[in-house]
Each structure stands twice: as C-alpha cells, then as structure tokens.
Motif scaffolding. Structure first.
Motif, PDB file in Angstrom:
ATOM      1  N   ALA A  28      45.306  39.318  36.988  1.00 37.42           N
ATOM      2  CA  ALA A  28      45.872  39.491  38.331  1.00 37.42           C
ATOM      3  C   ALA A  28      47.374  39.266  38.353  1.00 37.42           C
ATOM      4  O   ALA A  28      48.062  39.742  39.269  1.00 37.42           O
ATOM      5  N   GLY A  85      37.650  44.416  39.192  1.00 39.22           N
ATOM      6  CA  GLY A  85      36.643  43.681  38.451  1.00 39.22           C
ATOM      7  C   GLY A  85      35.300  44.330  38.705  1.00 39.22           C
ATOM      8  O   GLY A  85      34.836  44.370  39.845  1.00 39.22           O
ATOM      9  N   VAL A 130      43.821  39.866  47.213  1.00 40.18           N
ATOM     10  CA  VAL A 130      42.465  40.157  46.739  1.00 40.18           C
ATOM     11  C   VAL A 130      41.670  40.858  47.837  1.00 40.18           C
ATOM     12  O   VAL A 130      41.608  40.371  48.967  1.00 40.18           O
ATOM     13  N   ILE A 180      37.392  43.276  44.103  1.00 40.04           N
ATOM     14  CA  ILE A 180      36.123  42.771  43.591  1.00 40.04           C
ATOM     15  C   ILE A 180      35.024  43.075  44.599  1.00 40.04           C
ATOM     16  O   ILE A 180      35.288  43.274  45.785  1.00 40.04           O
ATOM     17  N   LEU A 231      39.773  37.880  35.132  1.00 38.37           N
ATOM     18  CA  LEU A 231      40.380  38.557  36.272  1.00 38.37           C
ATOM     19  C   LEU A 231      41.584  37.787  36.797  1.00 38.37           C
ATOM     20  O   LEU A 231      42.608  38.379  37.153  1.00 38.37           O
ATOM     21  N   VAL A 232      41.478  36.477  36.845  1.00 37.33           N
ATOM     22  CA  VAL A 232      42.602  35.659  37.318  1.00 37.33           C
ATOM     23  C   VAL A 232      43.809  35.852  36.403  1.00 37.33           C
ATOM     24  O   VAL A 232      44.943  35.985  36.876  1.00 37.33           O
ATOM     25  N   HIS A 274      42.209  31.595  42.948  1.00 32.16           N
ATOM     26  CA  HIS A 274      43.249  31.454  41.923  1.00 32.16           C
ATOM     27  C   HIS A 274      44.077  32.691  41.645  1.00 32.16           C
ATOM     28  O   HIS A 274      45.033  32.620  40.871  1.00 32.16           O
ATOM     29  N   SER A 275      43.763  33.831  42.249  1.00 30.70           N
ATOM     30  CA  SER A 275      44.540  35.031  41.989  1.00 30.70           C
ATOM     31  C   SER A 275      45.942  34.898  42.576  1.00 30.70           C
ATOM     32  O   SER A 275      46.127  34.367  43.670  1.00 30.70           O
ATOM     33  N   GLY A 328      35.509  35.693  35.831  1.00 29.04           N
ATOM     34  CA  GLY A 328      36.446  35.134  36.786  1.00 29.04           C
ATOM     35  C   GLY A 328      37.765  34.752  36.146  1.00 29.04           C
ATOM     36  O   GLY A 328      38.847  35.064  36.656  1.00 29.04           O
ATOM     37  N   VAL A 369      43.969  43.093  43.662  1.00 30.35           N
ATOM     38  CA  VAL A 369      42.732  42.865  42.911  1.00 30.35           C
ATOM     39  C   VAL A 369      41.560  43.270  43.800  1.00 30.35           C
ATOM     40  O   VAL A 369      41.493  42.859  44.968  1.00 30.35           O
ATOM     41  N   VAL A 423      38.141  34.119  41.754  1.00 28.41           N
ATOM     42  CA  VAL A 423      39.272  35.016  41.964  1.00 28.41           C
ATOM     43  C   VAL A 423      39.959  34.720  43.296  1.00 28.41           C
ATOM     44  O   VAL A 423      41.195  34.683  43.385  1.00 28.41           O
TER      45      VAL A 423
END
Length: 301
Positions: free
Chosen positions: A259, A167, A295, A267, A255-256, A290-291, A252, A265, A287
């Motif tokens: 993912a 991201g 991350v 960031i 990205l979620v 909720h990814s 956001g 991921v 992110v």
C-alpha cells in the motif's frame, strides 16, 4: 435516480480529508457530492448544559458543513456539492445514507509515528453493515500522496497516479470487487497491481524447509488461479496494465507493505449473515488499520 458520492463530516481533520478525497473522486466519476453530518440526540439530563446550547448546535450543524461545502466548490470546480444533516446515532445514520450512494467516504485518524489508520467504531460499523463500497481516508491525506514522485522526488498532482492495489482471493474471486478495482484504475489512467497473498498449509511447512521445489509448485498453482480470475477483466479493460503477484505470507501484511506505493487499496468483504451480527475479516481488519493509502472495502456475497 442519480447516485451521489457521500462523505461523512464531523469537523475533525480526518473527516475533512475524507471530504477532500470524496470531492476528487466525485469529479472523476462525474457525480455530485453530498456532505452529511450526523447530529446525535443529546441525553435529556445534558440538554441544558451551556456547552451544548443553541449557539454550539448551530455552529456544528450549519456553519461547519456550509464552510466545508463552500471550500470544496472553490477547490473542485464543476463538482456539485450539497449538504445534509442527519439525526440518530452516527453508525446507523451513515449506513442508511450509504444505501443510495455510489460510495461513502469516511475519515480515520492517522496512527502517530506508524502511518496508516486507527479506525473507530463508527467506521468499522459502517464497513460491516453497508452493502455499498466504503472508502476510509486517513487524516492528512492529500492529492499529491496518490501520485508518483516527480524528477525532484516530490509527489505532485501533476504527475501520473500511483497504481491501484487490489487484494484478491483468486480461489473465490468476486465480480463486484474486480469491477471496482478495474474501474478505479481506468478512471485514474493508471495500472492495477493485483496481490494474492497466501499462507502455507500447516502440513507443508516442514517439507518446505527442505524442498524449495514444493514451494515453487504451490506458488505456481496460485499464479494459475490468479491469471484465470483476471483474464476476462484484462479483456474488458485492455488499457489497464495489470501486474500480478502471488507472494507467500500473511495477505494482510503483504497488502499493508504494498500500500505504500498505491494510490488506492481495494479489498473485498464477504457479507456474513450471522445471528451474531456482521463483522469484517482479519485481512480487511489489518489493512484498514495499517494502510498508508485510502482503502476501499467492497461488500460481496
């Protein structure tokens, strides 16, 4: 001084998943792995409680880290695994441990029925205060989750890695974030998917409902910015296949969604030296919570 990959362990399923991920990453990096456990001082009025006696302390401070390290050595031959016990509050001790690390890996609980993370106060504090990259790994995460499905539709560690997802704010790109993402993709022998999500300026919204060309013009401008930011990194990492996307909408949320098809991921987190204390931005917050993929948060100026 040789840097290490550091993993925080508290005996929970999420911290064990983080230790497994950290061992795999240490092998990719060719670095040793240090498993750290923080023993928080017990308040004086509780020190004599039976459940906090000598046997319990020994179990948590010695047996669990030792058994975890032994298991990691068996499952990840060639990775040097050591353990260390730290004292103090978890957030402060882990932040301190991260100072000399290549990266620090922590666990986060999966959100039942929704997937992704539920990041606790310790994880958020470490993310907000350390200058080193922090990786958050959800409970239940497995090596196969990072790989594409085989012909039978089953993810397997024998198949190629899924792409790394970055991201990026193309208007303010940072070298540390870009380097981390490209290196991660190169180590995995996979592609890099770069997503630059953007929200429409309020004064364009009404016009866009009647003028699709204006929307395309704005999207095109962002695409040019993204291409300009990535061009030197494409040249530095020619073997990494890069896919660029500039979708309109909440960065956001975008990205979620993306993912779900990523192995990792990446960031950035802008370091804010504020008298009100450190904090993470709204995109990183969304992110992290909720990814469905691990991350990595990379701090930058």
């Amino acid at each position: 001084m040789v840097r290490t990959v550091v993993a925080g362990l508290d005996g929970s399923p999420e911290s064990r998943a983080a230790a497994e991920w950290a061992a795999r990453e240490a092998k990719l990096l060719g670095l040793p792995l240090k498993i750290v456990q923080v023993w928080e001082p017990v308040p004086a009025h509780l020190a004599q409680a039976p459940m906090l006696g000598t046997e319990t302390h020994q179990h948590w401070s010695e047996r669990i880290p030792r058994e975890t390290a032994e298991g990691l050595r068996l499952r990840h031959p060639g990775v040097e695994v050591t353990t260390a016990q730290l004292h103090g509050t978890p957030a402060e001790a882990l932040t301190k441990a991260a100072e000399d690390a290549e990266l620090i890996v922590l666990g986060s609980r999966g959100m039942s029925g929704l997937g992704g993370f539920m990041v606790g106060s310790v994880g958020l504090s470490v993310v907000a205060h350390t200058a080193r990259p922090v990786v958050l790994v959800r409970a239940g995460e497995q090596a196969a989750d990072e790989h594409v499905a085989d012909p039978a539709g089953i993810p397997s560690a024998a198949t190629p890695y899924r792409p790394v997802l970055l991201g990026l704010d193309a208007a303010h790109p940072d070298d540390a974030v870009l380097e981390f993402a490209f290196e991660s993709a190169a180590r995995r022998g996979t592609g890099l998917r770069v997503l630059y999500g953007w929200n429409l300026p309020p004064y364009y919204v009404y016009g866009l409902t009647a003028d699709a060309e204006l929307h395309d013009e704005i999207a095109g401008q962002h695409a040019v910015e993204l291409d300009r930011a990535l061009r030197p990194w494409r040249q530095k990492y020619p073997a990494v296949e890069v896919t660029e996307q500039v979708p309109a909408g909440s960065p956001g949320v975008r990205l979620v969604d993306a993912a779900q098809e990523a192995s990792l991921v990446v960031i950035g987190r802008r370091v804010r030296r504020s008298p009100f204390g450190a904090h993470i931005g709204p995109v990183a917050h969304a992110v992290l919570h909720h990814s469905t993929a691990p991350v990595a948060v990379v701090a930058h100026d």
